[in-house]
Design a protein around this motif. Structure first.
Motif, PDB file in Angstrom:
ATOM      1  N   ALA A  80       0.819  -1.220   0.000  1.00  0.00           N
ATOM      2  CA  ALA A  80       0.000   0.000   0.000  1.00  0.00           C
ATOM      3  C   ALA A  80       0.848   1.264   0.000  1.00  0.00           C
ATOM      4  O   ALA A  80       0.443   2.278  -0.579  1.00  0.00           O
ATOM      5  CB  ALA A  80      -0.926  -0.007   1.218  1.00  0.00           C
ATOM      6  N   VAL A  81       2.016   1.236   0.640  1.00  0.00           N
ATOM      7  CA  VAL A  81       2.829   2.449   0.734  1.00  0.00           C
ATOM      8  C   VAL A  81       3.270   2.943  -0.646  1.00  0.00           C
ATOM      9  O   VAL A  81       3.032   4.108  -0.997  1.00  0.00           O
ATOM     10  CB  VAL A  81       4.040   2.224   1.663  1.00  0.00           C
ATOM     11  CG1 VAL A  81       4.974   3.419   1.625  1.00  0.00           C
ATOM     12  CG2 VAL A  81       3.569   1.969   3.087  1.00  0.00           C
ATOM     13  N   PRO A  82       3.907   2.106  -1.483  1.00  0.00           N
ATOM     14  CA  PRO A  82       4.257   2.610  -2.823  1.00  0.00           C
ATOM     15  C   PRO A  82       3.041   2.955  -3.666  1.00  0.00           C
ATOM     16  O   PRO A  82       3.082   3.897  -4.462  1.00  0.00           O
ATOM     17  CB  PRO A  82       5.062   1.456  -3.441  1.00  0.00           C
ATOM     18  CG  PRO A  82       4.712   0.243  -2.650  1.00  0.00           C
ATOM     19  CD  PRO A  82       4.419   0.731  -1.283  1.00  0.00           C
ATOM     20  N   LEU A  83       1.939   2.207  -3.508  1.00  0.00           N
ATOM     21  CA  LEU A  83       0.726   2.536  -4.249  1.00  0.00           C
ATOM     22  C   LEU A  83       0.204   3.919  -3.861  1.00  0.00           C
ATOM     23  O   LEU A  83      -0.200   4.714  -4.723  1.00  0.00           O
ATOM     24  CB  LEU A  83      -0.350   1.481  -3.994  1.00  0.00           C
ATOM     25  CG  LEU A  83      -0.155   0.112  -4.647  1.00  0.00           C
ATOM     26  CD1 LEU A  83      -1.195  -0.871  -4.131  1.00  0.00           C
ATOM     27  CD2 LEU A  83      -0.232   0.218  -6.164  1.00  0.00           C
ATOM     28  N   ILE A 133      -5.960  -0.097   1.949  1.00  0.00           N
ATOM     29  CA  ILE A 133      -4.986   0.616   2.769  1.00  0.00           C
ATOM     30  C   ILE A 133      -4.310   1.719   1.958  1.00  0.00           C
ATOM     31  O   ILE A 133      -3.977   2.785   2.497  1.00  0.00           O
ATOM     32  CB  ILE A 133      -3.951  -0.361   3.344  1.00  0.00           C
ATOM     33  CG1 ILE A 133      -4.631  -1.424   4.212  1.00  0.00           C
ATOM     34  CG2 ILE A 133      -2.917   0.382   4.186  1.00  0.00           C
ATOM     35  CD1 ILE A 133      -3.702  -2.517   4.683  1.00  0.00           C
ATOM     36  N   ALA A 134      -4.088   1.474   0.664  1.00  0.00           N
ATOM     37  CA  ALA A 134      -3.471   2.501  -0.179  1.00  0.00           C
ATOM     38  C   ALA A 134      -4.324   3.759  -0.227  1.00  0.00           C
ATOM     39  O   ALA A 134      -3.804   4.885  -0.176  1.00  0.00           O
ATOM     40  CB  ALA A 134      -3.249   1.951  -1.592  1.00  0.00           C
ATOM     41  N   GLY A 173      -5.192   9.420   1.466  1.00  0.00           N
ATOM     42  CA  GLY A 173      -5.905  10.474   2.168  1.00  0.00           C
ATOM     43  C   GLY A 173      -5.113  11.031   3.344  1.00  0.00           C
ATOM     44  O   GLY A 173      -5.132  12.240   3.603  1.00  0.00           O
ATOM     45  N   ALA A 174      -4.409  10.148   4.064  1.00  0.00           N
ATOM     46  CA  ALA A 174      -3.635  10.602   5.214  1.00  0.00           C
ATOM     47  C   ALA A 174      -2.445  11.456   4.784  1.00  0.00           C
ATOM     48  O   ALA A 174      -2.133  12.477   5.418  1.00  0.00           O
ATOM     49  CB  ALA A 174      -3.153   9.401   6.022  1.00  0.00           C
ATOM     50  N   ILE A 227      -3.956   6.875  10.083  1.00  0.00           N
ATOM     51  CA  ILE A 227      -4.803   5.816   9.520  1.00  0.00           C
ATOM     52  C   ILE A 227      -4.985   4.638  10.463  1.00  0.00           C
ATOM     53  O   ILE A 227      -5.743   3.718  10.142  1.00  0.00           O
ATOM     54  CB  ILE A 227      -4.235   5.284   8.183  1.00  0.00           C
ATOM     55  CG1 ILE A 227      -2.965   4.443   8.434  1.00  0.00           C
ATOM     56  CG2 ILE A 227      -3.981   6.397   7.209  1.00  0.00           C
ATOM     57  CD1 ILE A 227      -2.565   3.598   7.270  1.00  0.00           C
ATOM     58  N   LEU A 228      -4.319   4.651  11.623  1.00  0.00           N
ATOM     59  CA  LEU A 228      -4.370   3.476  12.494  1.00  0.00           C
ATOM     60  C   LEU A 228      -5.794   3.035  12.852  1.00  0.00           C
ATOM     61  O   LEU A 228      -6.099   1.840  12.770  1.00  0.00           O
ATOM     62  CB  LEU A 228      -3.557   3.723  13.761  1.00  0.00           C
ATOM     63  CG  LEU A 228      -2.114   3.231  13.731  1.00  0.00           C
ATOM     64  CD1 LEU A 228      -1.383   3.600  15.013  1.00  0.00           C
ATOM     65  CD2 LEU A 228      -2.061   1.732  13.496  1.00  0.00           C
TER      66      LEU A 228
END
Length: 269
Positions: free
Chosen positions: A53-56, A130-131, A136-137, A172-173
């Protein structure tokens, strides 16, 4: 795991043949094995999902359409189609490609196994959700914090590593915890591809005992207990990453004398 069978035998003796408690004790090892498989599915897919999700998310916040269009289509597909359809596409659909069937151990040990197909599907599915949370975050990180990082001379990469991504993860937690709980409930669909997770083990036991209501209720209780563990874990993570939100007591005595003004004393609780 001999202690589980010993516990099962001891519990059967304690129930003295009373149903459904005797059947609960008798099939306890199979149900606990199903719980273990369910935990593996949720934890592994959650970890892999957030790594994807992080790179996405970073690609999604790009202003270059050649960069964000591919993750946008990926997210649109996995958020817009049912999880059950995605499981069938991976488990049954990949076998239609001869090139994949000729990939040796990758096919024999991974893509042809229900366990790994379920993990791959759940990971891709949760990564899409999650991406979007991360996107959004990242866009919601206060501009002042980014400007402060720039004032300190941090490069764009350092800003993401030390300021933006940690801040976004804390934001996002709560939603990420909800996504993990949804994935826990969605993991019951893994039983449709012959995987003996908690729901698959429950269905096997019901096929032997014909005690539908009793064992579905027990499965529901076990899912609730697992969900409670995840909720407690994410609550601890929230308290750690978002400690500033819980600092309701501000002690002005520990501050430097030069910054101890009346405004701080009035707002301190």
């Amino acid at each position: 795991m001999d202690w589980i069978y010993d516990l099962s035998t001891w519990l059967q003796g304690m129930t003295a043949g009373a149903e459904p408690w005797n059947s609960y004790a008798r099939y306890l090892p199979q149900l606990l094995q199903g719980v273990w498989v369910t935990l593996q599915l949720v934890v592994l897919s959650g970890v892999v999902g957030i790594l994807l999700a992080v790179p996405l998310a970073l690609m999604r916040v790009s202003k270059n359409p050649w960069i964000w269009v591919l993750p946008y289509c990926y997210i649109f597909f996995f958020r817009g189609t049912p999880l059950l359809v995605q499981i069938f596409l991976v488990y049954y659909g990949l076998s239609q490609f001869e090139a994949l069937r000729e990939m040796g151990w990758i096919w024999d040990s991974v893509l042809s196994q229900a366990y790994w197909c379920a993990i791959i599907t759940f990971s891709l599915h949760t990564a899409a959700y999650i991406a979007e949370l991360f996107r959004g975050a990242i866009q919601s990180v206060p501009k002042g914090e980014i400007e402060a990082a720039m004032a300190l001379g941090l490069s764009r990469r350092q800003q993401y590593k030390k300021v933006i991504l940690p801040r976004a993860f804390g934001m996002i937690l709560p939603a990420y915890g909800n996504e993990v709980i949804l994935m826990l409930k969605g993991s019951a669909l893994a039983s449709t591809i012959t995987l003996l997770d908690l729901m698959g083990a429950t269905r096997n036991v019901i096929a032997r005992t014909y005690m539908n209501l009793e064992f579905f209720l027990l499965a529901g209780v076990l899912y609730l207990l697992i969900a409670a563990v995840f909720i407690g874990f994410f609550r601890l993570l929230e308290n750690w990453f978002n400690a500033h939100q819980h600092a309701t007591h501000l002690s002005t005595r520990q501050l430097d004398v030069q910054v101890q003004d009346e405004h701080l004393k009035d707002t301190a609780r």
